[in-house]
Design an enzyme around this catalytic site. Structure first.
Site, mmCIF file in Angstrom:
data_model
loop_
_atom_site.group_PDB
_atom_site.id
_atom_site.type_symbol
_atom_site.label_atom_id
_atom_site.label_comp_id
_atom_site.label_asym_id
_atom_site.label_seq_id
_atom_site.Cartn_x
_atom_site.Cartn_y
_atom_site.Cartn_z
ATOM 1 N N ASP A 286 -28.859 -18.848 22.400
ATOM 2 C CA ASP A 286 -29.072 -19.447 23.710
ATOM 3 C C ASP A 286 -29.904 -20.724 23.637
ATOM 4 O O ASP A 286 -30.890 -20.867 24.332
ATOM 5 C CB ASP A 286 -29.757 -18.384 24.594
ATOM 6 N N GLU B 52 -32.699 -10.504 17.609
ATOM 7 C CA GLU B 52 -31.626 -9.806 18.314
ATOM 8 C C GLU B 52 -30.307 -9.772 17.550
ATOM 9 O O GLU B 52 -29.264 -10.153 18.082
ATOM 10 C CB GLU B 52 -31.414 -10.407 19.705
ATOM 11 N N TYR C 280 -35.313 -7.657 29.507
ATOM 12 C CA TYR C 280 -35.234 -8.476 30.722
ATOM 13 C C TYR C 280 -34.906 -7.597 31.923
ATOM 14 O O TYR C 280 -33.914 -7.818 32.608
ATOM 15 C CB TYR C 280 -34.197 -9.595 30.525
ATOM 16 N N GLU D 283 -40.335 -10.653 24.008
ATOM 17 C CA GLU D 283 -39.777 -11.523 25.054
ATOM 18 C C GLU D 283 -39.722 -10.747 26.359
ATOM 19 O O GLU D 283 -39.432 -9.542 26.353
ATOM 20 C CB GLU D 283 -38.321 -11.946 24.743
HETATM 21 C C1 GCB Z 1 -33.035 -13.460 24.592
HETATM 22 C C2 GCB Z 1 -32.964 -14.374 23.434
HETATM 23 C C3 GCB Z 1 -33.348 -15.800 23.794
HETATM 24 C C4 GCB Z 1 -32.748 -16.176 25.132
HETATM 25 C C5 GCB Z 1 -33.314 -15.255 26.188
HETATM 26 C C6 GCB Z 1 -32.693 -15.514 27.574
HETATM 27 O O1 GCB Z 1 -33.069 -12.271 24.463
HETATM 28 O O2 GCB Z 1 -33.707 -13.925 22.328
HETATM 29 O O3 GCB Z 1 -32.900 -16.657 22.781
HETATM 30 O O4 GCB Z 1 -32.959 -17.506 25.470
HETATM 31 O O5 GCB Z 1 -33.027 -13.925 25.861
HETATM 32 O O6 GCB Z 1 -33.257 -16.271 28.360
HETATM 33 O O7 GCB Z 1 -31.619 -14.984 27.833
#
Ligand code: GCB
Length: 621
Positions: free
Chosen positions: A195, A429, A482, A518
């Protein structure tokens, strides 16, 4: 711990990759500035090799444009074909080399800080090196080539190819679409599973430097302490002389010699040693002395500190360390991933303003200049290799694994002496539930440990705790999640439940300390709603707040850190889920704070006050 026996294990690769430093025996010529540039737009992208563009001045084989170095080339012009270019681009620069450099007894080395992704380098039309991998330095000795060309002219040509395949790191695929009813002729796209925008070009400084013929090729330093005695065990490898005399001295910050030794390896003892402490954990963080080696004089900044992991804690100098920090990217307007001093210093100032004590180099090794800043400011680093987006089963094969091992060789070789680096991350990941992932990560992490037995090793996971085949081999569990964003979007109320379950599951299975590596939410700066809705400043604040409540309970048990995703907004490929890039920054791409930054700032300073040894005056008001 016996540091000298660990040192024997820590011998990496066959040659060193010391950062070029000026000294009484070494000179440097930086080649930053404008280079000539041409992208090879030919159909097979191979015209440059067919016509041997390296043989004469680039301007003689076609038109050239100005290209700044260091910088990504993608955002420099108004041409969308260059922004999204796939294939070979050509850089060229002519320099005059001082006549003393080509005299007997001097080595001249050409060094490229990083070039994404594959590079071939010529000097005066003669190939001097090739390198695979976009984020680590490479160099070659070129004095013989220069001697053949009296007058000191030195024409450096570098061809760089950004194409990613299933075996590169990060991996990618090239898709040729042959459907004249829907696509133009010869249609090619690069697909990736990560990403961030696949910026390319000469991202870090290119330089020439000299050393004497007998030269310090590598230094490895390991440190520990007992009571007030600092122990620094070193190994110096000298090439170009059968019986080198090696004198090593250690100086304190004020330049006073505090210990010295002779011979290519040994242990320096420092009484009343100043330890290297993280920012906000000590009133004098980031303490660095300098180890110097003669006769070829090379001075290496060194910090004395130890790192250990228990079932529930991360110990720095035997004290519990809680990571309150960020994930970053090398990313900014116009320059893309090019090293930029104003940006670097601004970012460190923002980290300190925030009260952050750490960052992860998501998702690739950062510039050495950044690592040096981290050493000096006491910012703790989780050093990650470019193993991001390993999702396809074909990227778990032997070719991928052996390249991945080689990249870890290069990374450890480059960064082993940084006091700030406290842990290696071998990937982000990956598809860790796939059958080959067990062998792959077992091998990769064992290899990394053999390169550096002093630091813990991890990779960052978003896999199911019960099916993750790499997790058994990590020292610290690093989890990304997330909640209320990619899952249950808009439902903040799920966070306390799902985050608690996440931690319990992982700790229950592994009894290893956990970092929330994260978490976050996108914000388009300036969007506001109440009640909070996704993409507003209020929603990001609420996501953070809900995560923090759980962290505050779990950090009393086994959670040892929290790293926000992300420090700043950054560019990505274009997709329907990205509004001119990823907007999960607590700062915008221009480094302006969003509401979430203020919330995090209050929290981080509060955490520092609780867990650190802050002198009263340094407290956040
Ligand atoms: C993740 C990734 C990261 C992305 C982020 C997102 O899990 O490790 O590279 O930018 O989520 O914002 O989706």
């Amino acid at each position: 711990r016996d540091v000298s026996s660990a040192l024997l294990l820590a011998n990496v690769g066959d040659s060193g990759m010391l950062f070029p430093r000026e000294s009484s025996s070494r000179e440097i010529k930086e080649l930053n500035g404008l280079w000539n540039f041409r992208a090879d737009h030919s159909l097979n992208r191979n015209l440059g090799f067919e016509q041997a563009w390296y043989k004469s001045r680039l301007a003689e084989s076609g038109p050239v444009i100005d290209m700044p170095v260091p910088a990504s080339y993608n955002d420099i012009t108004q041409d969308p074909r260059l922004r999204d270019f796939i294939g070979w681009v050509w850089y060229e620069r002519e320099v005059l080399v001082p006549s003393g450099w080509v005299s007997e007894g001097t080595r001249v080395v050409l060094r490229v800080g990083s070039a994404h992704y594959y590079s071939v380098v010529w000097v005066n039309g003669i190939k001097v090196m090739e390198h695979e991998g976009g984020h680590l330095p490479f160099e070659a000795e070129i004095v013989e080539v220069l001697r053949n060309n009296p007058g000191g002219a030195c024409r450096i040509t570098i061809a760089v190819n950004n194409t990613l395949t299933l075996q590169t790191l990060p991996p990618g695929t090239i898709q040729h679409i042959d459907d004249p009813t829907r696509y133009p002729a010869d249609y090619v796209v690069q697909n990736t599973n990560f990403d961030f925008f696949n910026y390319a070009g000469l991202h870090r400084p290119v330089m020439l430097y000299t050393t004497p013929k007998a030269y310090v090729d590598d230094i490895t330093v390991l440190t520990t302490f007992a009571d007030n005695i600092g122990l620094l065990s070193y190994q110096v490898s000298v090439l170009g002389s059968p019986n080198p005399t090696v004198t090593v001295t250690l100086s304190d910050k004020g330049g006073r010699c505090v210990a010295s030794s002779t011979g290519p390896s040994g242990v320096l003892k420092v009484t009343d040693a100043n330890l290297w402490w993280p920012y906000l954990m000590h009133e004098n963080p980031g303490y660095l002395g300098e180890g110097s080696v003669y006769e070829d004089v090379y001075a290496l900044p060194v910090g004395i500190r130890t790192v250990q992991v228990t079932n529930t804690q991360f110990l720095l100098n035997n004290k519990p360390f809680y990571f309150h920090g960020v994930n970053k990217h090398e990313d900014a307007d116009i320059r893309g991933k090019g090293l930029d001093w104003p940006l670097m210093v601004k970012d460190f100032n923002l980290l300190k303003w925030l009260g952050a004590n750490s960052f992860r180099t998501s998702h690739y090794p950062y510039a050495e200049e950044i690592m040096q800043m981290a050493d000096r400011h006491g910012i703790v680093v989780i050093d990650e290799c470019p193993g991001v987006g390993i999702k396809d089963i074909r990227s778990f094969g032997n070719a991928s694994l052996s390249h991945h091992l080689a990249v870890m060789d290069e990374l450890v070789r480059r960064d082993k002496n940084h006091a700030s680096v406290v842990m290696w991350s071998v990937a982000n990941e990956p598809a860790a539930e796939m059958p080959p992932a067990g062998f792959y990560f077992k091998t990769l992490m064992a290899h990394t440990k053999s390169l550096d037995p002093t630091r813990p090793v991890t990779f960052i996971t978003d896999s199911n705790f019960a099916r993750d085949k790499g997790a058994p081999y990590v020292d610290v569990i690093c989890v990304n999640s997330y909640f209320s964003w990619y899952h249950d979007p808009g439902h903040l109320e799920v966070i306390p439940f799902q985050l608690n379950t996440q931690f319990e599951n992982w700790y229950g299975k592994y009894q290893k300390p956990i970092i929330q590596s994260e978490y976050g939410a996108d914000v388009v700066p300036g969007l506001h709603t109440d009640p909070p809705m996704m993409f507003t400043e209020e929603y990001q604040k609420m996501v953070l707040q809900n995560y923090h409540d759980v962290f505050d309970r779990k950090r009393k048990e086994y959670v040892i850190g929290e790293l926000i995703w992300n420090f700043a907004d950054f560019m990505t490929a274009q997709t329907v889920t990205r509004v001119v890039g990823n907007k999960k920054g607590i700062f915008s791409r221009q480094r302006h704070p969003k509401a979430g930054a203020f919330l995090l700032r209050e929290r981080y300073w509060r955490l520092a006050n609780e867990t650190g040894l802050l002198p009263v005056g340094a407290k956040y008001p």
